[in-house]
Motif scaffolding. Structure first.
Motif, short mmCIF file in Angstrom:
data_model
loop_
_atom_site.label_atom_id
_atom_site.label_comp_id
_atom_site.label_asym_id
_atom_site.label_seq_id
_atom_site.Cartn_x
_atom_site.Cartn_y
_atom_site.Cartn_z
N GLY A 1 56.23 23.17 51.48
CA GLY A 1 55.97 22.12 50.51
C GLY A 1 54.50 21.76 50.35
N LEU A 2 53.72 21.93 51.42
CA LEU A 2 52.33 21.49 51.39
C LEU A 2 51.42 22.55 50.78
CD1 LEU A 2 52.56 19.69 54.80
CD2 LEU A 2 52.17 18.60 52.59
N ASP B 1 61.80 20.78 50.17
CA ASP B 1 62.44 21.05 51.46
C ASP B 1 63.96 21.27 51.33
OD1 ASP B 1 60.08 20.94 52.85
OD2 ASP B 1 60.38 18.95 53.70
N SER C 1 60.49 19.27 57.05
CA SER C 1 60.48 18.15 57.99
C SER C 1 61.91 17.95 58.47
CB SER C 1 59.99 16.88 57.29
OG SER C 1 58.65 17.03 56.87
N ASN D 1 54.41 18.16 61.64
CA ASN D 1 53.93 17.44 60.47
C ASN D 1 53.04 16.32 61.02
OD1 ASN D 1 53.60 16.27 57.99
ND2 ASN D 1 55.75 16.09 57.49
N MET E 1 61.15 10.01 52.33
CA MET E 1 61.80 11.31 52.26
C MET E 1 63.28 11.07 51.96
SD MET E 1 60.02 13.57 55.25
CE MET E 1 60.00 12.37 56.56
C1 TK8 Z 1 56.57 19.07 52.79
C2 TK8 Z 1 57.29 17.86 53.32
C3 TK8 Z 1 56.36 16.68 53.45
C4 TK8 Z 1 57.03 15.51 54.13
C5 TK8 Z 1 57.41 14.58 53.00
O1 TK8 Z 1 57.49 20.00 52.37
O2 TK8 Z 1 58.27 14.94 52.21
O3 TK8 Z 1 56.80 13.52 52.89
O4 TK8 Z 1 56.20 14.85 55.04
O5 TK8 Z 1 55.18 16.99 53.95
O6 TK8 Z 1 57.98 18.18 54.51
#
Ligand code: TK8
Length: 347
Positions: free
Chosen positions: A48-49, A87, A105, A160, A186
């Motif tokens: 994702g990043l 994710d 995550s 993370n 999230m």
């Molecule tokens: C990135 C995520 C992200 C997570 C979120 O794919 O969604 O805030 O901290 O960094 O896993």
């Protein structure tokens, strides 16, 4: 005459096919010293990043190790910035076998295996070292086994990191400052309820939608580690940052089970070791720069506000009922096991 022509065409086609087959064989032969069947397997790995984040640098490390150790029998294509999805959607793609690797995550992963929510209990881990010991130890590795029933293979934990809150409304120094803030969380019920308990007005959302939501004011703020806040340029759309450190977010390195099962035993060993080694590297990069990222955020114009230990204690109290509720849901045995491991690792 027509017949002769047809015969010649047939002969030509046979020749062309044979030639093609021959070149395939040549390829197979050169591939045969790298793992058996000779067919090259491709891992499409998505995160994702963005490409500046240690998560992507770690993924490139994984690629380097795997391609080298398998002599190219496994090729890794690395995608960042949610190019393959968020994710949740990438994890689903792994289950379907349409993607091979992702590193979510634990919070969104808990929608697949609910027990994973325990790692997102607010204030569970006191520091990174304890998190490493618990996750890399027996307890954390036992959790990875639970993924198999979901057609997923968990190979290692990455980082993370400790999550800190940002927003564009006001500096957050006390618990009261959370009141009414529209915070993106999230996609995880525990996160949602924890922020409600703090008085905020939380909305769950995929990470891929977050920047735009902040830019357009759909949400006032969000919470993520300093690395993400800086490297994803959240400072362009956020004014305040505080050291809430409310939750430690692990990443889980996931592989599609159908893909993993199709690897030779030697290849399974290689991807497992590479996921661990690249994870160590990713954790190091992440920790090395953490304080610098906070300084960089201030240099970009964000206001940094400290939450005192006394105020954090109030946060701990407020989220306690939520933790109790989820401990009940997940199962007391599992939760106790984790808390005991944290205590043991903290000695
Ligand atoms: C990135 C995520 C992200 C997570 C979120 O794919 O969604 O805030 O901290 O960094 O896993």
């Amino acid at each position: 005459m027509k017949k002769l022509f047809a015969m010649m065409m047939t002969a030509l086609m046979v020749f062309v096919l044979a030639a093609c087959g021959g070149s395939n064989e040549a390829q197979n032969e050169s591939g045969s010293d790298n793992g058996g069947s000779g067919e090259v397997k491709t891992i499409r790995a998505g995160i994702g990043l963005n490409d500046q984040h240690p998560q992507f640098k770690g993924l490139l490390k994984f690629k380097e190790i795997v391609e080298e150790k398998t002599n190219g029998a496994i090729v890794v294509e690395a995608y960042h910035s949610g190019q393959l999805g968020d994710d949740r959607t990438m994890t689903e793609a792994l289950q379907l076998g349409t993607q091979e690797v992702t590193i979510p995550s634990t919070a969104p992963l808990a929608n697949f295996v609910p027990e994973f929510s325990v790692f997102d209990f607010p204030f569970l881990f006191p520091n990174e070292e304890v998190a490493d010991k618990v996750l890399d130890g027996e307890v954390g590795q036992g959790f990875l086994q639970k993924l198999e029933s979901q057609n997923l293979v968990g190979l290692s934990y990455w980082e993370n990191g400790f999550r800190d809150v940002t927003n564009s409304e006001r500096a957050i120094a006390t618990v009261e400052d959370f009141k009414g803030l529209k915070l993106r969380t999230m996609e995880n019920d525990l996160h949602l309820e924890a922020f409600r308990a703090l008085g905020a007005n939380p909305t769950p959302m995929a990470f891929t939608e977050l920047f735009t939501a902040m830019q357009q004011g759909t949400v006032d703020g969000q919470e993520n580690p300093y690395a993400t806040i800086y490297l994803q340029k959240f400072y362009e759309v956020q004014d305040h940052v505080s050291n809430s450190h409310h939750i430690y977010s692990p990443f889980v390195f996931l592989m599609s089970k159908s893909f993993y099962d199709g690897l030779t035993e030697e290849q399974q060993q290689i991807v497992k070791e590479a996921a661990v080694e690249a994870g160590q590297y990713e954790r190091e990069l992440n920790r090395e720069a953490n304080e610098q990222y906070l300084a960089d955020l201030q240099a970009e114009g964000m206001t940094y506000t400290e939450i005192s230990p006394e105020e954090r204690e109030k946060m701990v109290e407020l989220v306690k009922p939520v933790i109790d509720k989820y401990a009940e849901k997940i199962g007391k045995d599992v939760v106790d096991e984790v808390y005991n491991a944290v205590e043991e690792a903290s000695k």
